[in-house]
Design a protein around this motif. Structure first.
Motif: not given
Length: 236
Positions: A69-90
């Motif tokens: 809805l709002y496009g990419p941003s630092f906080y969206r990338h970092s939050a999705l990075g943390d999510l991937a990190y936590a779920t083993g998606k290296r």
């Protein structure tokens, strides 16, 4: 829902999150979701809260919805990075962290520059298969530490939290939890303070900042009481 009550829901929800009461935080943002289901504050916070509660698929839906809805941003990338990190998606974690580091907000002078060092550490972990495998082991040890804490085995829980951090140098919640046991269960703020400080230096988390402040207050009170006891012994 009127604007005043909506802002109250957001404030109370954020306060509960900072205090580590994720279920209460969720309840406040659920109220807000009823009137503004697609607002940034609803999507982002319910995404982050869902991740904190271990509901990774739900977290992903909220965070991806926000990005759509709002496009990419630092906080969206970092939050999705943390999510991937936590779920083993290296690879996905590495991709998101690289994008976060390229965002102007993360550059010197940007609003998120204070998070740059942490994101760089996470990226380095994600680019190294062996280190990332250790981070996944750290998560399992972290879960064991939580079980020990809940069963009242405080010293063993601290041991496991510190082992978890040793395997993943970005795992600031392990430091925060070990420090919380020292402070709240063992009543030892002197042991807690350096751990809270290290966790805050890594994360810049408001939750850790609050814990550090409470720890410093407890430490000052303890030192004051010890000083009074010494004076009483001298007088006696």
């Amino acid at each position: 829902m009127n604007k005043f009550y909506a802002n109250i829901c957001e404030r109370f929800g954020l306060n509960a999150y900072v205090m580590g009461d994720y279920q209460k935080a969720e309840s406040w943002f659920r109220k807000l979701e009823q009137s503004e289901p697609n607002s940034i504050r609803v999507l982002r916070n319910l995404g982050v809260i869902s991740l904190a509660l271990g509901r990774s698929e739900e977290a992903e839906r909220y965070l991806l919805r926000e990005e759509k809805l709002y496009g990419p941003s630092f906080y969206r990338h970092s939050a999705l990075g943390d999510l991937a990190y936590a779920t083993g998606k290296r690879k996905e974690a590495a991709k998101r962290y690289r994008l976060a580091l390229k965002d102007p907000e993360c550059a010197e002078g940007g609003k998120a520059f204070h998070m740059r060092e942490f994101i760089e550490q996470r990226l380095a972990m994600s680019e190294d298969e062996k280190r990332f495998a250790n981070a996944m082991k750290a998560m399992e040890i972290f879960k064991k530490a939580e079980e020990l804490r809940e069963s009242g085995e405080h010293l063993e829980a601290i041991k496991y939290f510190m082992e978890s951090f040793a395997l993943d140098e970005t795992n600031w919640p392990a430091l925060n939890n070990a420090a919380s046991i020292h402070l709240n269960a063992l009543k030892n703020p002197a042991e807690a303070e350096p751990l809270f400080r290290q966790a805050f230096e890594l994360s810049r988390s408001p939750q850790v900042a609050r814990n550090l402040d409470l720890c410093i207050q407890a430490l000052e009170k303890s030192q004051k009481n010890q000083g009074q006891k010494k004076r009483w012994r001298v007088r006696a």
